[in-house]
Design a protein around this motif. Structure first.
Motif, short mmCIF file in Angstrom:
data_model
loop_
_atom_site.label_atom_id
_atom_site.label_comp_id
_atom_site.label_asym_id
_atom_site.label_seq_id
_atom_site.Cartn_x
_atom_site.Cartn_y
_atom_site.Cartn_z
N PRO A 24 -2.67 6.85 -8.70
CA PRO A 24 -1.52 7.70 -8.36
C PRO A 24 -0.79 8.13 -9.62
CG PRO A 24 -0.97 5.40 -8.03
CD PRO A 24 -2.44 5.43 -8.37
N PRO A 25 -0.01 9.20 -9.52
CA PRO A 25 0.83 9.58 -10.66
C PRO A 25 1.80 8.45 -11.00
CG PRO A 25 0.83 11.28 -8.97
CD PRO A 25 0.18 10.08 -8.37
N GLY A 62 -3.05 -3.79 -7.38
CA GLY A 62 -2.41 -3.39 -8.62
C GLY A 62 -1.57 -2.15 -8.53
N GLU A 63 -1.41 -1.57 -7.34
CA GLU A 63 -0.64 -0.34 -7.17
C GLU A 63 0.46 -0.56 -6.13
OE1 GLU A 63 -0.83 2.18 -8.99
OE2 GLU A 63 -2.80 2.09 -9.94
N PRO A 64 1.62 -1.03 -6.56
CA PRO A 64 2.68 -1.31 -5.58
C PRO A 64 3.32 -0.07 -4.97
CG PRO A 64 3.48 -1.66 -7.81
CD PRO A 64 2.01 -1.40 -7.92
N MET A 74 -8.03 -0.58 5.41
CA MET A 74 -7.03 0.21 4.69
C MET A 74 -6.87 -0.18 3.23
SD MET A 74 -6.20 2.34 6.94
CE MET A 74 -5.06 3.16 5.83
N SER A 75 -7.66 -1.13 2.72
CA SER A 75 -7.42 -1.62 1.37
C SER A 75 -8.72 -1.93 0.64
CB SER A 75 -6.57 -2.89 1.42
OG SER A 75 -7.38 -4.02 1.77
N ASP A 76 -8.56 -2.27 -0.64
CA ASP A 76 -9.68 -2.79 -1.43
C ASP A 76 -9.48 -4.28 -1.70
OD1 ASP A 76 -7.57 -2.76 -3.22
OD2 ASP A 76 -8.59 -1.53 -4.74
N TYR A 77 -8.62 -4.92 -0.93
CA TYR A 77 -8.27 -6.32 -1.17
C TYR A 77 -9.39 -7.29 -0.82
CZ TYR A 77 -3.30 -4.95 -1.47
OH TYR A 77 -2.10 -4.39 -1.83
N CYS A 78 -10.04 -7.06 0.29
CA CYS A 78 -10.89 -8.09 0.89
C CYS A 78 -12.13 -8.39 0.06
CB CYS A 78 -11.29 -7.69 2.31
SG CYS A 78 -9.86 -7.53 3.43
N SER A 79 -12.62 -7.43 -0.72
CA SER A 79 -13.84 -7.66 -1.48
C SER A 79 -13.66 -8.72 -2.56
CB SER A 79 -14.31 -6.35 -2.13
OG SER A 79 -13.31 -5.83 -2.99
N HIS A 134 4.88 -7.96 -4.81
CA HIS A 134 5.62 -6.72 -4.98
C HIS A 134 7.10 -6.91 -4.65
CE1 HIS A 134 1.61 -4.44 -4.10
NE2 HIS A 134 1.65 -4.95 -5.31
N VAL A 135 7.38 -7.68 -3.61
CA VAL A 135 8.77 -7.93 -3.25
C VAL A 135 9.45 -8.77 -4.33
CG1 VAL A 135 10.34 -8.88 -1.51
CG2 VAL A 135 8.20 -7.81 -0.80
N ARG A 136 8.77 -9.79 -4.80
CA ARG A 136 9.36 -10.65 -5.84
C ARG A 136 9.64 -9.86 -7.11
NH1 ARG A 136 9.33 -16.04 -5.84
NH2 ARG A 136 8.86 -16.10 -8.07
#
Length: 550
Positions: free
Chosen positions: A187-188, A255-257, A473-478, A397-399
């Protein structure tokens, strides 16, 4: 009644263009600290609120207003001091958004011998009278649906309308807004508002004065504290991130909050931006740069919007143009209708809807718990220590920022707490303490009603999901140590067993509830052996989560 009028503005009403200021003799701002002594708020939230108030004080003075700025432990202490010097003044206050606040403040003013004139809150787009005209008289136990309200609000305001019909022929383009970015898309960059001396001074005071939560430095502080910076933030979103916002607004990327989200909610909820300013800016961008839903590919050049630093050639080539024919407007990326409509639906639709549902259903809403969930929130919500990549990312991200976007809030943070069995009120308080844009009027319907399904006032079914949603919806699980394709046994994704166990724990309540038939058809196909393994795995997950060892 005295002709002397003081405009009293609260800390979420920080806009110099408000009508309530027009004929006031002076302005009163009270920086009350007692609320922050009672619970550990995120350091960035307190810094943002207090810094924004102090900047607003200075801005008003620069505009020629006579401003009284009082720092006290409580509103009562401040009002006592203020009214002792000006017993004849009328305090004019926009009605606070939080339930019961108007009555409490009115009683405090009366206690100190003053007079309070409550007027309409200009920081919202619609009024209680508008809502009542649409709904009719309030009926206890009534349910509300956002889509119906949203269409009504569009018709009443004319926003994104072509006469009596919605622009593009459809009211809602959410079907285009559920994609995940291709590999390599970035993203930008989000705008960086370097904390000035006043913000740094405020932050130093906050971290010294209060017991805070989250990061205690300003390295990741991402929020405008002045109206000028808030307007710049909105402009940056319109120009650089709005084109990709719609398509990827539900995505989760490691890595993209921030992705392509507007990040305007803190400024809007403080009053630094008026919601209509944001809506009209998006509508104007669509009018100037609009294309059909889904037409613009944000990653068409392999780098994403702004990835090359030169959007003109890529944009025009994608739509049959050429750079030589570009004028000033065409140098900016096109704005797909699904991006413009998606943002406007969040502000005109959802934000206004939440405010009115909150008003109508309090105080019962705050303690609603129709599923009788009572477990304490797991330690991972406070320390972020968990092997679950999705939960670790969202809490992280919240922290770090006091922020996570709406899908992290609903489908990770709220979903896990729902399946785990956390008390809705405790989850609501966690959101309220941790998020820079959180106020009771907006967290309570979102967290208690929608995220925790504490009541069916907003939806006929819980927003509950196994690990499949996060995987889609994500790339997390891999890269997660837990396996999303497994439900039982060591190493299986915690969401999966919790999901099926949640359905059986609440079967008496949920079976037969709207749109739950398909899920219970899957429940019915599982045999006793599979259920035994699911219950064993769900119990293990809950035990380890409670111990902070998940």
């Amino acid at each position: 009644m005295s002709d002397d009028v003081t405009a009293w503005l609260l800390g979420d009403q920080l806009n110099p263009t408000l009508d309530v200021l027009a004929d006031a003799d002076r302005v009163l701002l009270i920086e009350a600290h007692g609320f922050a002594d009672r619970r550990p708020y995120h350091a960035h939230k307190l810094t943002l609120v207090f810094s924004a108030m102090r900047h607003f004080r200075d801005d008003l003075r620069n505009r020629g207003h006579d401003v009284t700025y009082l720092k006290r432990d409580s509103f009562g202490d401040a009002l006592g001091a203020f009214l002792a010097d000006r017993p004849e003044t009328t305090l004019r206050l926009m009605c606070p958004a939080s339930h019961g606040a108007a009555e409490r403040l009115e009683a405090l003013v009366d206690e100190h011998g003053g007079h309070l004139d409550l007027v309409e809150n200009e920081c919202f787009l619609t009024t209680p009278a508008d809502w009542r005209e649409w709904t009719g008289e309030h009926e206890p136990g009534r349910t509300y649906r956002q889509e119906h309200w949203y269409r009504h609000a569009r018709r009443e305001t004319g926003i994104l309308m072509d006469g009596d019909e919605p622009i593009g022929g459809e009211w809602n383009y959410d079907e285009y807004n559920q994609e995940t970015p291709p590999e390599g898309w970035r993203p930008p960059e989000t705008p960086r508002f370097e904390p000035d001396a006043l913000t740094r001074e405020t932050h130093e005071w906050v971290t010294d004065r209060f017991d805070t939560w989250g990061t205690d430095d300003l390295d990741g502080f991402a929020w405008p504290t002045t109206r000028a910076d808030a307007l710049d933030a909105l402009e940056d979103f319109i120009e650089r991130r709005l084109p990709a916002f719609g398509r990827y607004q539900d995505a989760l990327v490691a890595g993209e909050p921030f992705l392509a989200h507007s990040l305007c909610s803190p400024a809007i909820n403080l009053g630094l931006l008026h919601p209509m300013e944001a809506i009209e800016a998006v509508e104007a961008a669509y009018a100037e740069r609009g294309v059909d839903p889904g037409a613009f590919d944000p990653a068409g050049d392999g780098t994403g919007v702004g990835g090359t630093g030169d959007t003109t050639a890529t944009t025009l080539a994608a739509f049959g143009g050429d750079e030589s024919s570009a004028d000033t407007d065409t140098t900016l990326p096109p704005v797909p209708l699904n991006a413009a409509e998606g943002f406007i639906r969040q502000v005109l639709g959802w934000r206004e809807f939440m405010r009115h549902v909150y008003r109508e259903t309090m105080p019962e809403l705050a303690r609603a718990n129709q599923l009788d969930q009572a477990r304490d929130l797991p330690p991972a919500y406070w320390d972020g220590e968990t092997g679950m990549t999705c939960l670790s990312e969202a809490v992280g991200h919240v922290r770090e920022y006091g922020y996570a976007h709406h899908i992290e809030r609903l489908m990770v943070l709220s979903n896990f707490a729902l399946l785990y069995g956390a008390d809705p009120a405790e989850l609501n308080e966690w959101f309220h303490l941790g998020f820079v844009d959180a106020y009771h009027w907006v967290t309570t319907p979102n967290v208690v009603a929608m995220g925790s399904f504490g009541t069916d006032v907003l939806s006929s079914k819980p927003y509950a999901s196994s690990g499949n949603y996060v995987n889609r919806m994500s790339d997390y699980c891999s890269d997660c140590p837990y396996t999303v394709s497994r439900t039982t046994g060591e190493g299986a994704c915690p969401f999966n067993a919790l999901y099926w166990d949640f359905l059986t724990e609440n079967e008496e309540f949920l079976r037969g509830t709207g749109r739950m038939g398909l899920m219970y058809s899957h429940v019915d196909r599982k045999d006793d052996e599979e259920w035994e393994a699911i219950r064993e795995r769900a119990a293990t997950v809950r035990e380890r989560a409670a111990a902070g060892d998940l």
